[in-house]
Design an enzyme around this catalytic site. Structure first.
Site, PDB file in Angstrom:
ATOM      1  N   SER A 137       1.203  -1.362   0.004  1.00 10.11           N
ATOM      2  CA  SER A 137       0.068  -0.051  -0.096  1.00 10.11           C
ATOM      3  C   SER A 137       0.860   1.083   0.066  1.00 10.11           C
ATOM      4  O   SER A 137       1.931   1.197   0.126  1.00 10.11           O
ATOM      5  CB  SER A 137      -0.490   0.480   1.226  1.00 10.11           C
ATOM      6  N   TYR A 161      -2.356   5.373  -4.209  1.00 16.09           N
ATOM      7  CA  TYR A 161      -3.862   6.516  -3.941  1.00 16.09           C
ATOM      8  C   TYR A 161      -3.194   8.023  -4.990  1.00 16.09           C
ATOM      9  O   TYR A 161      -2.089   8.023  -5.070  1.00 16.09           O
ATOM     10  CB  TYR A 161      -3.760   7.022  -2.604  1.00 16.09           C
ATOM     11  N   THR A 187      -6.368   2.884  -6.293  1.00 18.54           N
ATOM     12  CA  THR A 187      -7.564   2.932  -5.687  1.00 18.54           C
ATOM     13  C   THR A 187      -8.079   4.015  -5.724  1.00 18.54           C
ATOM     14  O   THR A 187      -7.405   5.296  -5.508  1.00 18.54           O
ATOM     15  CB  THR A 187      -7.001   2.441  -3.909  1.00 18.54           C
ATOM     16  N   LYS A 277      -8.810  -0.157  -8.820  1.00 25.38           N
ATOM     17  CA  LYS A 277      -9.953  -0.997  -7.546  1.00 25.38           C
ATOM     18  C   LYS A 277     -10.792   0.520  -6.649  1.00 25.38           C
ATOM     19  O   LYS A 277      -9.904   0.887  -6.493  1.00 25.38           O
ATOM     20  CB  LYS A 277      -8.803  -0.845  -6.158  1.00 25.38           C
ATOM     21  N   HIS A 301     -14.111  -0.919  -0.601  1.00 17.68           N
ATOM     22  CA  HIS A 301     -12.655  -1.161   0.581  1.00 17.68           C
ATOM     23  C   HIS A 301     -13.275  -1.128   1.975  1.00 17.68           C
ATOM     24  O   HIS A 301     -12.885  -1.114   2.714  1.00 17.68           O
ATOM     25  CB  HIS A 301     -12.361   0.730   0.678  1.00 17.68           C
ATOM     26  N   ARG A 356      -8.177  -9.140   5.548  1.00 16.82           N
ATOM     27  CA  ARG A 356      -7.982  -8.361   7.164  1.00 16.82           C
ATOM     28  C   ARG A 356      -7.388 -10.054   7.295  1.00 16.82           C
ATOM     29  O   ARG A 356      -7.211 -10.591   8.429  1.00 16.82           O
ATOM     30  CB  ARG A 356      -9.595  -8.875   7.594  1.00 16.82           C
TER      31      ARG A 356
END
Length: 408
Positions: A137, A161, A187, A277, A301, A356
């Site tokens: 990320s 981003y 994203t 995404k 998200h 997660r």
């Protein structure tokens, strides 16, 4: 009639006695007890302070979106095919033309070393060892170059981003390309920060602040705090540090004026695979494919932005029909089992991005916990395919899954 009783002979008891050497490694002993991702979540919650655990576990506002996504996976119906030879099952696939041992990838997650000190390098090493993609990320806590050094043979993606400082974004793209990242993941569903109420209530900052509340938490999670304070300070993939909350950081740095023109510019600038995404309707899926992307992620998200957003699994068949074979389609959100991944593949997803699930493993036991998460998901994928009568991922069909008429 009276039952006649007697004392058992040792020769009769001996075959029933099962002894094994006790496991002395506490981490392995803990992880061996985890049979599901939900088990890893329980361990993670016990071992991690409330603020970083809730940052991982939580979603936006009333968390309706996340709960709906998990509910839909729970309520779908599998339709097995019988009398198929499933003595050998191949769960591998290709993702963006490159081999993957399973039809899932490690999704990009922010602030990973804050959740557990081994962080992104540990996750990347598991991805390399397993043979699946890993996405770093923009908000990761390990640099682009350090992740590349930790897992030089992994299929590495970089999630971007769009910032108000476009030159900084271009620099990240250039660094990723130079470090051997194959795929850029743009994203697009964070023009502003979602209202993540757990973070607000916990006073979540990056890095965690030493307040009376967190100092009290030290007494409950001393190992976590010891690891945080005695290992290298958090190094961000894209910035030095930030004194405020996650939401404040997003609203400060991210650009809410991004349009399809910016995507077209990135397609021209980035020579590798390009994935978007955050797709949440069919029309947007068509538009990004028309602009030449190689893949798209139907994603809300993880329920962390707009509450009551579309559930990716429900939208999946429509998007697959709309884009055909012009781009690969992936989904995320709410994935807790290998059966969830199989269901998504049956409905047309090329792969699933898992977030997660592996973070629970990381918090439960570092790199070994991430590996345990892969073992759990992999065995569930294989077993579900066998029970469905599918010997490889290509044999999974929409007919294998029925979504409920009332999805939630």
């Amino acid at each position: 009639m009276t039952t006649q009783r007697r004392l058992p002979r040792w020769s009769e008891l001996r075959p029933l006695v099962r002894t094994r050497r006790p496991e002395l490694n506490a981490t392995k002993r803990r992880l061996d007890r985890a049979l599901t991702i939900a088990d890893l979540r329980t361990i993670a919650r016990r071992r991690t302070p409330k603020a970083p655990f809730d940052y991982t576990d939580g979603a936006a506002e009333g968390e309706v979106t996340l709960n709906r996504a998990r509910s839909l996976f729970h309520r779908l119906q599998f339709n097995p095919s019988i009398l198929r030879d499933v003595s050998k099952v191949d769960p591998s696939t290709t993702i963006l033309g490159r081999p993957s041992a399973y039809p899932f990838a490690f999704a990009p997650t922010g602030f990973t070393r804050m959740m557990q000190h081994e962080g992104e390098p540990a996750v990347a090493r598991v991805a390399q060892r397993t043979g699946i993609p890993y996405a770093l990320s923009t908000m990761g806590t390990t640099s682009i170059e350090d992740v590349a050094a930790a897992a030089p043979e992994a299929d590495k993606w970089f999630q971007l981003y769009v910032w108000t400082d476009r030159a900084a974004g271009k620099d990240l793209m250039d660094r990723s390309l130079a470090a051997g990242y194959t795929t850029l993941v743009l994203t697009v569903d964070v023009p502003v920060a979602g209202a993540r109420l757990r973070d607000v209530r916990n006073g979540m900052t990056i890095p965690p602040s030493l307040t009376p509340k967190t100092i009290l938490d030290m007494g409950m999670h001393p190992a976590w705090w010891l690891n945080l304070l005695t290992t290298e300070p958090l190094t961000f993939a894209s910035l030095s540090d930030w004194p405020g909350t996650v939401a404040e950081l997003i609203n400060h740095m991210f650009d809410p004026t991004v349009t399809f023109d910016d995507l077209a510019w990135m397609r021209e600038e980035w020579p590798g695979s390009l994935v978007v995404k955050g797709i949440q309707n069919v029309d947007d899926a068509r538009k990004v494919v028309d602009l030449g992307v190689d893949g798209l992620v139907i994603s809300n998200h993880g329920g962390r932005q707009l509450d009551r957003a579309p559930v990716p699994l429900q939208l999946l068949p429509q998007v697959v029909d709309a884009v055909g074979d012009r781009a690969e389609v992936y989904i995320d959100t709410g994935v807790m089992t290998g059966a969830d991944i199989v269901a998504a593949c049956a409905l047309g997803a090329r792969a699933v991005l898992v977030g997660r699930a592996y973070l629970y493993g990381l918090m439960a036991g570092g790199e070994r916990g991430v590996q345990r998460a892969v073992e759990i998901l992999g065995s569930e994928i294989t077993r579900t395919m066998q029970l469905l009568g599918a010997a490889d991922v290509g044999e999974l069909r929409p007919e294998h899954v029925t979504l409920p008429a009332v999805p939630f």
